[in-house]
Each structure stands twice: as C-alpha cells, then as structure tokens.
Design a protein around this motif. Structure first.
Motif, short mmCIF file in Angstrom:
data_model
loop_
_atom_site.label_atom_id
_atom_site.label_comp_id
_atom_site.label_asym_id
_atom_site.label_seq_id
_atom_site.Cartn_x
_atom_site.Cartn_y
_atom_site.Cartn_z
N ASP A 1 -0.59 -24.15 4.99
CA ASP A 1 -0.20 -24.39 6.37
C ASP A 1 1.26 -24.75 6.58
N THR A 2 1.99 -25.12 5.53
CA THR A 2 3.39 -25.51 5.73
C THR A 2 4.13 -25.48 4.40
N THR A 3 5.44 -25.66 4.46
CA THR A 3 6.29 -25.79 3.29
C THR A 3 7.06 -27.11 3.40
N ILE A 4 7.06 -27.88 2.31
CA ILE A 4 7.74 -29.17 2.30
C ILE A 4 8.98 -29.05 1.42
N VAL A 5 10.14 -29.34 1.98
CA VAL A 5 11.41 -29.24 1.25
C VAL A 5 11.83 -30.63 0.80
N VAL A 6 12.05 -30.77 -0.51
CA VAL A 6 12.53 -32.04 -1.09
C VAL A 6 13.91 -31.74 -1.70
N PRO A 7 14.99 -32.04 -0.97
CA PRO A 7 16.33 -31.72 -1.47
C PRO A 7 16.74 -32.62 -2.64
N PRO A 8 17.89 -32.35 -3.24
CA PRO A 8 18.42 -33.28 -4.23
C PRO A 8 18.61 -34.68 -3.63
N HIS A 9 18.66 -35.68 -4.49
CA HIS A 9 18.83 -37.07 -4.07
C HIS A 9 17.61 -37.56 -3.28
N CYS A 10 16.43 -37.03 -3.61
CA CYS A 10 15.18 -37.50 -3.02
C CYS A 10 14.13 -37.55 -4.12
N SER A 11 13.17 -38.44 -3.95
CA SER A 11 12.01 -38.45 -4.84
C SER A 11 10.76 -38.22 -4.00
N VAL A 12 9.72 -37.67 -4.63
CA VAL A 12 8.52 -37.32 -3.89
C VAL A 12 7.29 -37.71 -4.70
N ARG A 13 6.25 -38.13 -4.00
CA ARG A 13 4.99 -38.50 -4.62
C ARG A 13 3.88 -38.32 -3.58
N SER A 14 2.65 -38.42 -4.04
CA SER A 14 1.49 -38.37 -3.16
C SER A 14 0.87 -39.75 -3.10
N ASP A 15 0.35 -40.14 -1.93
CA ASP A 15 -0.35 -41.42 -1.86
C ASP A 15 -1.84 -41.20 -2.15
N ALA A 16 -2.62 -42.25 -1.99
CA ALA A 16 -4.02 -42.22 -2.41
C ALA A 16 -4.86 -41.22 -1.62
N ILE A 17 -4.46 -40.89 -0.38
CA ILE A 17 -5.29 -39.98 0.42
C ILE A 17 -4.68 -38.59 0.55
N GLY A 18 -3.55 -38.35 -0.15
CA GLY A 18 -2.98 -37.01 -0.17
C GLY A 18 -1.77 -36.78 0.69
N ASN A 19 -1.26 -37.81 1.38
CA ASN A 19 -0.01 -37.67 2.11
C ASN A 19 1.14 -37.54 1.12
N ILE A 20 2.13 -36.73 1.45
CA ILE A 20 3.32 -36.58 0.61
C ILE A 20 4.38 -37.56 1.12
N ILE A 21 4.89 -38.40 0.23
CA ILE A 21 5.88 -39.41 0.58
C ILE A 21 7.21 -39.01 -0.04
N ILE A 22 8.25 -38.88 0.79
CA ILE A 22 9.59 -38.53 0.30
C ILE A 22 10.51 -39.71 0.57
N ASP A 23 11.12 -40.24 -0.49
CA ASP A 23 12.07 -41.34 -0.37
C ASP A 23 13.48 -40.78 -0.52
N LEU A 24 14.31 -41.02 0.49
CA LEU A 24 15.68 -40.53 0.47
C LEU A 24 16.57 -41.55 -0.24
N GLN A 25 17.44 -41.05 -1.11
CA GLN A 25 18.35 -41.90 -1.86
C GLN A 25 19.76 -41.71 -1.34
N GLU A 26 20.60 -42.72 -1.60
CA GLU A 26 22.00 -42.62 -1.20
C GLU A 26 22.66 -41.50 -1.99
N GLN A 27 23.41 -40.65 -1.28
CA GLN A 27 24.10 -39.56 -1.94
C GLN A 27 25.47 -40.02 -2.41
N ALA A 28 25.88 -39.53 -3.57
CA ALA A 28 27.21 -39.85 -4.07
C ALA A 28 28.26 -39.24 -3.16
N GLN A 29 29.30 -40.02 -2.88
CA GLN A 29 30.35 -39.53 -2.00
C GLN A 29 31.23 -38.55 -2.76
#
Length: 706
Positions: A678-706
């Motif tokens: 049903d969709t496409t999930i894009v996880v760019p560089p400087h991000c981490s991704v995981r699934s939670d207990a019920i299947g939601n995708i969690i993306i944490d954005l990190q500070e990018q190097a200047q």
C-alpha cells in the motif's frame, strides 16, 4: 492467501474514496485484516468500492452475507461543491434578508490581492426570496407567516427549475415555529421538493453562518442521496446487506439515514478517519501529542492530536487551495458551522502536476492528474510531470510496478515529462529538476502543518509526526526536517490508514440548543434539563442505528464568550450535573482556554451561548490496533538495491530495498527504502528505523553533519 470459506458474522469493512485511489480494509472478527487499493472511478465513485470489495471478499474467503458493517468515507459532498454540480438551489428567508448569503461577513482571506474574486453563492440571487414573517430575538412572533406568499414564491422557484430549497428565517434558532410551519406546508404542496430547514440543520445564532450551512446542505443533498442509494443497490446486488455508516467530519460515524438528510456534516468525511485512527495509535504508543500528516494522490492534509484528543472546531470554510479552519482568515470559501476535526488541506499530492508559471517559477498543484490518466509513468496519456514522477526519477519508487505489482509503471515516461516541462525551461538536469518538484511539494505540505501547529501556538519540534496515505511515508522525513520534527511514525497499513481508522471510530451525533444569557443568570436546574433533553435525542438516534444504552454515552460542552463578544469558545463539561461548583469550574476552564488561544484573559462577565451534546455509540467489533494481524501479502515487497538520489547536487546512493515485513524491533541505519503493497517508506541517510510491538515503523531523525 486464500482462507477456508466460513459463515461467521462480524466482518467489517472500511473504505475511503480518494481522488486517485479508493482504499478498502476488510477486518475479520479474529483480528485479521486484508487491504486493497483500487483506482478511483470518477464517473461512478461506488464502482471502485464494488470492484475492490469483490477482490477482498475472494481473498479473505468470506461470504458477502458475513459482512455486518461498512464504514465509508466519501468525497461526494466535497466534490459536488468543488465542481459546482449541486442541485439548483433556492432560499426562502425573512423579507429584507435575501442578500445575507452574498454579503457574508464582509471579509477577504488575503490583503492587497487585486486578483481575488469572491466565491459565487451556491444559490443565485434570483432564487433567493424574502417571505413576510418576523420573530424577534426573544422568540416572540412580530409578523405572522404569510402562507400565501410562501406558496406563490415557491411555485415560481419550482417553475424556474429549483429542486432543492433552504428555509432560513431570522431568529429561528430561538423559535422555529415559522420554519416548521413552512416546511409542513411545502411538503404538502410540493412533495417532490427537497427541503433543508435551518432549525433542523443548525439551530444556532448568526444568520449568515446558519444560512450558509443550510444552503450547502441543500446544494449537496440530491447528490449525496443519489450516491448513497446507488451504492446501497450495488452492494445489495453483491449480496451485501450490511449496515452502511458514513464517516462524519468530526471523526465519528453517522448512519446512512442521517447522512442522507444532513450531508453537510460529512463534507470532510475521508480525512477524519485517519485522525480517528491516529488517536488510537498514539494512545498505544504513549504519544499524547502528534502531528497527523496524510498525503494522498490529490491533496495533503494535516491536523494535530493534543493530550490524546483531536483538535476540533465548530466552524470552517470549504475552499480551493490551502483550506484551513481559522478564527482569523475568513471570506474565501463556503462557511460550514458544523463540528469538524481541525484539518488543513493543500493541493499537493502524488498526482499534483508540476508546471512553470508566467514568471518562470516552478509550481506544483493544485491541479492533479487524478486516477485517470494519472501520473505520466502510468502510461495513460498524461504528458505532464507529477510529484509521483519526480519520486520515480529519484529512485524512491519501484520502477516496475506499484500497488503490489497491480499497477505497471514506466520510469522513462517520468524522465521525459520532467525533462520537457521542468528541466528544459529552467535549465536544470534531470535529477535537479526532480528534486525541485519534490521540494516545492514538501514546502507546500509543511505550510499545511504550520497552519495547525505554529499558527495555533504549538511548536512542531516538540511533537512526533504520524504519516500515512499512499505518499505520506514517502515524504514524511523530508517534511519533518523542514519543521524540526525528530520522530516519524508510519503506522500499520499506512497506505490505507484512513480506511482502517474508520473501523476504530465511534458513532457520533451532535445536538445543540441556543441559551444566550449571562452565565451568572443561568439556573443550574434549567441548564441540566436542556442537557438531558439533548442527550435523550442522541440516545434515540443511536438506538435507531443499533446501539443499545450500554454502548451509548453523551458528552456535554458549552459555548462561552465574554459578554458583548460575537465569537465563542467551546468548553467541555466533565459532568451533566449542573450546580454552583460546575458553573465555577466552567468559568475557570474558559479563562484557561481563552488564555491559551489568544494570549490573555479578562475578569469580564461571561455569556453562555449554546449547550452541546455529542452522543456516541461504541461498536462491539471496533478495530483494536494492538491485536490486529495484517495479511502477510500486504507487507511484502522487493528485496535488492537500487540507486536513490537523496539530495540535490549529491551523487545517488546505492540503497537497500527491503519489504516491510523484514523490519524488526532492532534499529537499522538508513538509507533504506521499505516497500509494501500500500505504500513506500523512505528512510534517508542520518536516520534510524525500527518496528514497534504492533508493527508501526518508527523513524528517528538524527542531526546531520554540517
């Protein structure tokens, strides 16, 4: 995946008609879910539901008779207004007030815009007639209703082609006698005429808002009735006799009878389902404050959830372009004074067309390629580039097919369209032009989010974003970075989440009674009697829709303002029991809300304008996101690598492509492209991704190097 056919009841279906795709979710009683995306059929919107639902019935192995409830989000009402294809509508109002609809509040949405034109009234002036009658502000009859004139004017309107009529007499909110008498008389003499009566649609003060809302209801009434009746017939022919519920603008469900009489309460039907589902996902994940971002094929929508509750409004304007409920910007559309989720909408979706304006600037939307012909890559004859084509060129989307392989695509058509219409005129190479299209779309969508956060006094950097719709997870991280958001959630069934959210909603009906007296003069016993009468109406309607008393509840609220003001705030009441303590708490709650909304408060006396009751019915088979099991085929996607361009001016990166089912609870570093049906999930560089207990995708954005 085919299951053994069974005869268990309790199968529920949620379906949302979008401008490009119609999304359907089928839920079995044991928690298993099946999803389907079908191209919307603009010439017959119900046809896509019939096609998609037929495929799901076969896939799930159920019988049509096993389906007991269908919850439906429809764009019929909104499309009727946008396309100006509603009924020939007349207005009967008090003599001397025929131009209330056109005068409005004498406001414009923008200053110094010489090109702005006021929206044309949905009822033309020659079909607005003044009737001799008058009731004063205290509800006393000053001039009796002239029934002979009433019949004569109506006869002329019918002869001129009017098929739907709005009756809006002055002060009918306090005494509806003349409106009800007129309704009874016209039903007797003109049974073919569809009537919308303001005391039944909106019994509230403010003659312009009441008239506008009632006229919109009259204008869309035939289209909604025809559509729902046709859908019911199509479902019956399939062997489906299930209860048909319509998603209302306030995030609740309403029965087909209510939707057929008062379609004005369902103008913002589809997007409300996603917000209802987001409330449930937030509660499960401990996120009481969320930004809701819903990107489909035609538009992108934004809303907020604060303290676990969606942001609601009692008035909004329906208009083209960016549409946002606002207390300050008005005059650009058709006023609807009905309960609704506070949603900002902008014409930026996957099918939005990229174009160059007369000044040489790149623009995206609001015109959309829709389902037919669709983006250039669909190969259906559209030569113009869209946001989907930009994503295809940049490598975000599967270059072979979308929607689980059911929709074949051609990247070469995307490249040709962008080079011809964007790259060539602007002197940009292919990737730079595609990034430009995507960036303009992202900025437009960030505007919608700012409209419900920054412009409401909320800091988006302190909130997480839940992103869904076919394009939401595709753009979520890029939009989040524009706003400083650090966490993005792509919920289960993100691409069809509005349909899933509908299955988690309660039935809801709203009732209001005008009070209009200083709060200090309100007798608690009298207020309690009004609240009880409104609640009884709600319980009666819920009972007619199959909700017994044990599954029904009533929530009370009060519209308050400082004495002498013309606008009010809605303050919830914790109890229907009125006494001195409750009245004092009501005052304190209003002061706090006023301070939060406007930045100051006062010790001026208060006026109680209206009492409101929301009657809610809870389904026994309500979707529980914590225990649902999505059909495995919906979580599959390709495995491999491909070049993806994440930033303009930087070389494309060889990026892993993984199916959604492969994402576990251990964090992985981007870049990644996660595919599902049903969709496409894009996880760019400087991000981490995981699934939670019920299947939601969690993306944490990190500070990018200047």
């Amino acid at each position: 995946m085919n299951l053994t056919k069974h005869a268990s009841k309790g199968v529920r279906v949620g379906c949302d008609i979008g401008g490009t795709f119609t999304d359907i979710v089928l839920a079995l009683p044991d928690g298993r879910l099946f999803v389907n995306k079908t191209s919307t059929t603009p010439e017959n919107l119900g046809l896509a539901i019939v096609n998609g639902l037929g495929a799901l019935i076969a896939q799930a192995g159920v019988a049509p008779g096993d389906i007991t409830e269908i919850v439906h989000g429809t764009t019929t009402a909104s499309n009727t207004i946008l396309q100006k294809v509603g009924a020939p509508t007349g207005v009967l109002t008090t003599e001397g007030f025929r131009d209330v609809l056109e005068i409005g509040r004498i406001r414009t949405p923008t200053m110094f815009d010489l090109g702005w034109s006021k929206p044309e009234p949905l009822a033309t002036r020659r079909w607005r007639r003044g009737i001799r009658e008058r009731i004063d502000a205290q509800g006393r009859i000053v001039t009796t209703l002239d029934t002979a004139q009433l019949l004569g004017e109506t006869q002329q309107l019918v002869e001129e082609g009017v098929t739907s009529l709005a009756i809006c007499f002055l002060n009918s909110y306090i005494n509806p006698a003349h409106e009800l008498a007129a309704k009874a008389l016209l039903q007797q003499h003109f049974p073919q005429l569809l009537l919308s009566v303001s005391c039944e649609v909106l019994p509230e003060i403010k003659e312009y808002e009441r008239t506008s809302t009632t006229v919109v209801n009259a204008y869309i009434l035939p289209a909604m009735r025809t559509y729902l009746a046709r859908l019911r017939d199509d479902l019956t022919r399939m062997g489906i006799t299930a209860s048909l519920q319509v998603m209302a603008s306030n995030g609740g469900m309403m029965g087909i009878a209510s939707a057929s009489d008062k379609p004005v309460f369902a103008v913002a039907s589809g997007p409300a389902g996603g917000v209802a589902g987001a409330v449930e996902i937030g509660a499960l994940g401990g996120d009481a404050d969320l930004i809701v971002f819903d990107m489909g094929g035609t538009t992108a929508k934004a809303s907020i959830i604060a303290n676990g509750q969606p942001s609601l409004t009692n008035e909004y304007e329906f208009r083209d372009g960016i549409s946002a409920p606002s207390r300050f910007v008005k005059g650009g559309g058709y006023v609807l004074k009905v309960p609704a989720i506070d949603i900002a909408e902008v014409g930026a979706g996957g099918g939005s067309i990229a174009w160059i304006d007369a000044g040489g600037l790149l623009c995206v939307g609001p015109e959309s390629a829709g389902a037919h012909p669709g983006p250039a890559c669909y190969g259906n004859g559209n030569p113009h580039p869209t946001v989907t084509d930009a994503n295809m060129v940049l490598g975000y989307l599967n270059p072979k097919a979308l929607a689980g392989g059911s929709l074949k695509v051609s990247p070469e058509l995307s490249k040709a369209a962008i080079e011809r219409d964007v790259g060539g005129p602007l002197g940009l190479d292919l990737l730079a032009a595609a990034h430009g299209v995507r960036q303009v779309a992202n900025v437009n969508m960030a505007r919608a989010i700012r409209a419900v956060t920054v412009e409401r006094g909320r800091d988006p950097r302190e909130m997480s974003m839940i992103a869904f719709g076919g394009g939401g997870p595709l753009h979520a991280v890029a939009v989040a970075r524009l706003l400083g958001i650090k966490r993005v959630i792509a919920p289960i069934m993100a691409g069809v989440f509005c349909s899933a959210g509908m299955l988690s909603a309660d039935a809801e009906h709203n009732f209001v009674k005008a009070v209009l007296r200083p709060l200090a003069d309100c007798e608690p016993a009298a207020m309690g009697a009004i609240a009880n009468a409104l609640a009884d109406k709600g319980y009666t309607v819920l009972a007619s829709e199959g909700y017994p008393p044990e599954d029904a509840s009533a929530v009370l609220a009060a519209d308050l303002r400082y004495l002498g003001q013309s606008s009010e705030l809605t303050v919830p009441l914790a109890s229907a029991r009125f006494d001195a303590e409750v009245m004092a708490q009501l005052t304190r709650d209003f002061q706090a809300m006023y301070q939060q909304t406007f930045g100051y408060s006062s010790d001026e006396p208060l006026e109680l304008v209206n009492l409101r009751v929301s009657a809610r019915g809870r389904s026994k088979h309500r979707l529980d996101f914590a225990s649902c099991q999505v059909d495995a085929t919906a979580l599959q996607g390709e495995t491999g690598t491909r070049l993806v361009s994440f930033a303009a001016g930087e070389a494309p990166v060889m990026t892993r492509i993984v199916p959604r089912a492969r994402i576990g609870q251990a964090a992985e570093q981007g870049p990644l492209v996660i595919e599902s049906y049903d969709t496409t999930i894009v996880v760019p560089p400087h991000c981490s991704v995981r699934s939670d207990a019920i299947g939601n995708i969690i993306i944490d954005l990190q500070e990018q190097a200047q």
